[in-house]
Design a protein around this motif. Structure first.
Motif, PDB file in Angstrom:
ATOM      1  N   SER A 158       0.862  -1.189   0.000  1.00  0.00           N
ATOM      2  CA  SER A 158       0.000   0.000   0.000  1.00  0.00           C
ATOM      3  C   SER A 158       0.896   1.235   0.000  1.00  0.00           C
ATOM      4  O   SER A 158       1.890   1.278   0.734  1.00  0.00           O
ATOM      5  CB  SER A 158      -0.873   0.033   1.256  1.00  0.00           C
ATOM      6  OG  SER A 158      -1.672  -1.116   1.318  1.00  0.00           O
ATOM      7  N   HIS A 178      11.687 -17.638  11.135  1.00  0.00           N
ATOM      8  CA  HIS A 178      11.448 -16.205  11.393  1.00  0.00           C
ATOM      9  C   HIS A 178      12.633 -15.527  12.069  1.00  0.00           C
ATOM     10  O   HIS A 178      12.761 -14.300  12.041  1.00  0.00           O
ATOM     11  CB  HIS A 178      10.156 -16.008  12.199  1.00  0.00           C
ATOM     12  CG  HIS A 178      10.273 -16.346  13.654  1.00  0.00           C
ATOM     13  ND1 HIS A 178      10.831 -15.485  14.570  1.00  0.00           N
ATOM     14  CD2 HIS A 178       9.925 -17.449  14.361  1.00  0.00           C
ATOM     15  CE1 HIS A 178      10.811 -16.030  15.770  1.00  0.00           C
ATOM     16  NE2 HIS A 178      10.262 -17.230  15.675  1.00  0.00           N
ATOM     17  N   LYS A 233       9.388 -10.089  14.805  1.00  0.00           N
ATOM     18  CA  LYS A 233       8.678  -9.605  16.008  1.00  0.00           C
ATOM     19  C   LYS A 233       8.332  -8.125  15.845  1.00  0.00           C
ATOM     20  O   LYS A 233       7.299  -7.667  16.331  1.00  0.00           O
ATOM     21  CB  LYS A 233       9.520  -9.843  17.255  1.00  0.00           C
ATOM     22  CG  LYS A 233       9.576 -11.315  17.592  1.00  0.00           C
ATOM     23  CD  LYS A 233      10.254 -11.580  18.902  1.00  0.00           C
ATOM     24  CE  LYS A 233      10.390 -13.080  19.071  1.00  0.00           C
ATOM     25  NZ  LYS A 233      10.895 -13.482  20.363  1.00  0.00           N
ATOM     26  N   ARG A 375      -5.530 -18.529  19.877  1.00  0.00           N
ATOM     27  CA  ARG A 375      -4.234 -18.931  20.441  1.00  0.00           C
ATOM     28  C   ARG A 375      -3.999 -18.261  21.795  1.00  0.00           C
ATOM     29  O   ARG A 375      -3.472 -18.882  22.713  1.00  0.00           O
ATOM     30  CB  ARG A 375      -3.104 -18.481  19.504  1.00  0.00           C
ATOM     31  CG  ARG A 375      -2.760 -19.469  18.420  1.00  0.00           C
ATOM     32  CD  ARG A 375      -1.539 -18.903  17.717  1.00  0.00           C
ATOM     33  NE  ARG A 375      -1.082 -19.742  16.634  1.00  0.00           N
ATOM     34  CZ  ARG A 375      -0.010 -19.461  15.889  1.00  0.00           C
ATOM     35  NH1 ARG A 375       0.673 -18.370  16.104  1.00  0.00           N
ATOM     36  NH2 ARG A 375       0.365 -20.269  14.920  1.00  0.00           N
TER      37      ARG A 375
HETATM   38  N1  CAA Z   1       4.105  -9.268  18.668  1.00  0.00           N
HETATM   39  C1  CAA Z   1       5.418  -9.575  18.781  1.00  0.00           C
HETATM   40  N2  CAA Z   1       5.889 -10.825  18.596  1.00  0.00           N
HETATM   41  C2  CAA Z   1       5.001 -11.786  18.286  1.00  0.00           C
HETATM   42  C3  CAA Z   1       3.616 -11.530  18.141  1.00  0.00           C
HETATM   43  C4  CAA Z   1       3.185 -10.204  18.365  1.00  0.00           C
HETATM   44  N3  CAA Z   1       1.900  -9.878  18.261  1.00  0.00           N
HETATM   45  N4  CAA Z   1       2.978 -12.670  17.816  1.00  0.00           N
HETATM   46  C5  CAA Z   1       3.926 -13.631  17.772  1.00  0.00           C
HETATM   47  N5  CAA Z   1       5.147 -13.092  18.047  1.00  0.00           N
HETATM   48  C6  CAA Z   1       6.438 -13.784  18.109  1.00  0.00           C
HETATM   49  C7  CAA Z   1       6.307 -15.153  18.780  1.00  0.00           C
HETATM   50  O1  CAA Z   1       6.497 -15.043  20.167  1.00  0.00           O
HETATM   51  C8  CAA Z   1       7.417 -15.948  18.111  1.00  0.00           C
HETATM   52  O2  CAA Z   1       8.656 -15.673  18.695  1.00  0.00           O
HETATM   53  P1  CAA Z   1       9.534 -16.885  19.400  1.00  0.00           P
HETATM   54  O3  CAA Z   1       9.750 -17.912  18.322  1.00  0.00           O
HETATM   55  O4  CAA Z   1      10.773 -16.214  19.857  1.00  0.00           O
HETATM   56  O5  CAA Z   1       8.666 -17.394  20.523  1.00  0.00           O
HETATM   57  C9  CAA Z   1       7.462 -15.359  16.694  1.00  0.00           C
HETATM   58  O6  CAA Z   1       6.850 -14.076  16.760  1.00  0.00           O
HETATM   59  C10 CAA Z   1       6.731 -16.201  15.682  1.00  0.00           C
HETATM   60  O7  CAA Z   1       5.423 -16.381  16.174  1.00  0.00           O
HETATM   61  P2  CAA Z   1       4.486 -17.567  15.653  1.00  0.00           P
HETATM   62  O8  CAA Z   1       5.205 -18.866  15.780  1.00  0.00           O
HETATM   63  O9  CAA Z   1       3.177 -17.399  16.316  1.00  0.00           O
HETATM   64  O10 CAA Z   1       4.396 -17.195  14.097  1.00  0.00           O
HETATM   65  P3  CAA Z   1       3.590 -17.878  12.943  1.00  0.00           P
HETATM   66  O11 CAA Z   1       4.509 -18.081  11.814  1.00  0.00           O
HETATM   67  O12 CAA Z   1       2.807 -19.042  13.461  1.00  0.00           O
HETATM   68  O13 CAA Z   1       2.591 -16.714  12.485  1.00  0.00           O
HETATM   69  C11 CAA Z   1       0.657 -15.342  12.488  1.00  0.00           C
HETATM   70  C12 CAA Z   1       1.704 -16.082  13.307  1.00  0.00           C
HETATM   71  C13 CAA Z   1      -0.283 -14.739  13.531  1.00  0.00           C
HETATM   72  C14 CAA Z   1      -0.118 -16.247  11.561  1.00  0.00           C
HETATM   73  C15 CAA Z   1       1.363 -14.218  11.685  1.00  0.00           C
HETATM   74  O14 CAA Z   1       2.179 -14.732  10.670  1.00  0.00           O
HETATM   75  C16 CAA Z   1       0.397 -13.230  11.085  1.00  0.00           C
HETATM   76  O15 CAA Z   1      -0.077 -12.308  11.767  1.00  0.00           O
HETATM   77  N6  CAA Z   1       0.107 -13.387   9.760  1.00  0.00           N
HETATM   78  C17 CAA Z   1      -0.670 -12.374   9.037  1.00  0.00           C
HETATM   79  C18 CAA Z   1       0.267 -11.449   8.325  1.00  0.00           C
HETATM   80  C19 CAA Z   1      -0.315 -10.099   8.113  1.00  0.00           C
HETATM   81  O16 CAA Z   1      -1.027  -9.554   8.952  1.00  0.00           O
HETATM   82  N7  CAA Z   1       0.046  -9.501   6.998  1.00  0.00           N
HETATM   83  C20 CAA Z   1      -0.352  -8.153   6.718  1.00  0.00           C
HETATM   84  C21 CAA Z   1       0.530  -7.568   5.676  1.00  0.00           C
HETATM   85  S1  CAA Z   1       0.805  -5.844   5.888  1.00  0.00           S
HETATM   86  C22 CAA Z   1      -0.565  -5.067   5.252  1.00  0.00           C
HETATM   87  O17 CAA Z   1      -1.558  -5.682   4.963  1.00  0.00           O
HETATM   88  C23 CAA Z   1      -0.447  -3.586   5.197  1.00  0.00           C
HETATM   89  C24 CAA Z   1      -1.313  -2.978   4.183  1.00  0.00           C
HETATM   90  O18 CAA Z   1      -1.132  -3.100   3.019  1.00  0.00           O
HETATM   91  C25 CAA Z   1      -2.398  -2.094   4.614  1.00  0.00           C
END
Ligand code: CAA
Length: 380
Positions: A158, A178, A233, A375
């Protein structure tokens, strides 16, 4: 619990509402039709302090709280959701990220310009093969002396065309999942960085979306945000706040659909009565209004937790999933209430329906929000 706005928040609401009526409402249908970026209007919005609302004044922002930002977002998006996403990405994704994770050199060089509205920022996480599974990215950077050399393709960026800088997430180490992802600031216009066509979208057509191509693109090491390997993160932490912004965008659309429906229901006559006097329409209005209020309360709760520096991932996800569903439902009902007129471009309500859809997709689909909520509750 106090549900009223402070004097400052009332002033922000009025300022945003007046701005939207004066500068965004004229031409909003035409800009949508022609997919025209609101450049002039964006400059004025920046002058009002609305492009770095939550950044301290020291770093070029307006120093407001997150609830104030949500109030402004709702008002802007009730009139022009395209402007809303440009505002949201700059505020909640780029400025908040730099404020929280960048060093003072980067804040001085970039944040001041972005928060004051002099520059525009973009946030680039997704790739063709990695959307919801965001860490599965291929774009990578290899350190070469005092530079990184970046190669790869990002998509769905965007403001990718009109921005001055883009915060890019990429791999600096392969094979560690990651933990190999880093975040970097890339200035637009540098050699090796180009963009694809402006995507032709269903809604939010006034904002631009494109692919970015990195071809041996050299970026100075001082543009690395935080440490190598900590970028994922940074992305997820920032997206929590972004989801409050998009929930507010959805709220603006949902409220506009309600307002337009009420106005029309009180004026359109059928069978000798205004249609608002019929039970079928009353039911729709009651549901629409209740869900607008519920969305707003969920959003303000998440915003308040964020400002209090308490955990708010689950609450932001709840706000986004609920408000975006409300935007879609209210816009659909609004078109229904308008009947054939609603289906026509010139009445401006079919655009609400088209704009609403993306709020269930970007910054994490509704399915991903449900995953985040579940979760957190289940602890797994
Ligand atoms: N804040 C900080 N850290 C976080 C977190 C948060 N909210 N959630 C998880 N983490 C950390 C976890 O603790 C983990 O760290 P450790 O391994 O050290 O414990 C690490 O991040 C990985 O976490 P997960 O194993 O939970 O990660 P995952 O691969 O299973 O993915 C998910 C989790 C929630 C599915 C994530 O990938 C996600 O949110 N996916 C959606 C992506 C998204 O929102 N994309 C948007 C694109 S940008 C956009 O759209 C902008 C635009 O154009 C308007």
């Amino acid at each position: 619990m106090d549900f009223s706005y402070t004097e400052e928040q009332q002033l922000i609401q009025k300022t945003a509402r007046d701005f939207a009526q004066e500068h965004l409402a004229p031409g909003v249908i035409e800009r949508d039709d022609k997919a025209e970026f609101p450049k002039e209007q964006l400059k004025l919005l920046g002058e009002l302090g609305f492009m770095g609302m939550m950044v301290p004044e020291k770093w070029g922002g307006a120093g407001f709280d997150t609830v104030s930002y949500c109030i402004a977002m709702e008002e802007i998006c009730a009139v022009d959701a395209s402007m809303g996403v440009i505002m949201s990405v700059n505020n909640s994704l780029v400025c908040q990220l730099l404020w929280k994770y960048a060093n003072d050199y980067q804040r001085e060089k970039y944040l001041k310009k972005l928060a004051s509205g002099t520059w525009l920022g973009a946030f680039s996480l997704s790739e063709p093969q990695s959307g919801s599974d965001a860490s599965n990215m291929l774009t990578h950077a290899i350190r070469d002396g005092d530079h990184y050399v970046i190669n790869g393709t990002k998509n769905w960026v965007s403001s990718g065309i009109n921005s001055d800088i883009v915060v890019v997430f990429l791999m600096t180490e392969k094979g560690v999942g990651h933990k190999g992802i880093s975040a970097m600031i890339v200035e637009k216009g540098i050699p090796g960085l180009s963009h694809g066509k402006k995507e032709d979208k269903l809604g939010i057509r006034g904002s631009d979306t494109c692919e970015l191509y990195f071809d041996d693109c050299k970026v100075p090491v001082e543009n690395l945000i935080g440490e190598e390997g900590k970028g994922f993160k940074v992305a997820l932490g920032t997206l929590d706040g972004g989801r409050i912004g998009i929930a507010s965008q959805a709220l603006g659309i949902a409220r506009a659909a309600l307002d337009r429906s009420v106005e029309y229901a009180n004026e359109r006559k059928q069978f000798g009565k205004t249609i608002g006097s019929f039970g079928a329409i009353k039911d729709k209005i009651a549901t629409m209004a209740t869900n607008v209020d519920a969305s707003r309360l969920l959003i303000y709760r998440a915003a308040k937790l964020k400002d209090e520096e308490k955990p708010y991932s689950k609450e932001a996800a709840m706000a986004k999933v609920f408000a975006s569903q409300t935007a879609m439902d209210n816009a659909t009902q609004c078109v229904q209430i308008f009947g054939g007129y609603g289906y026509m471009q010139e009445y401006g309500v079919e655009r609400l329906m088209r704009d609403a859809k993306i709020t269930q997709i970007y910054e994490g689909t509704s399915e991903i929000q449900q995953l985040v909520i579940a979760r957190t509750i289940l602890g797994n």
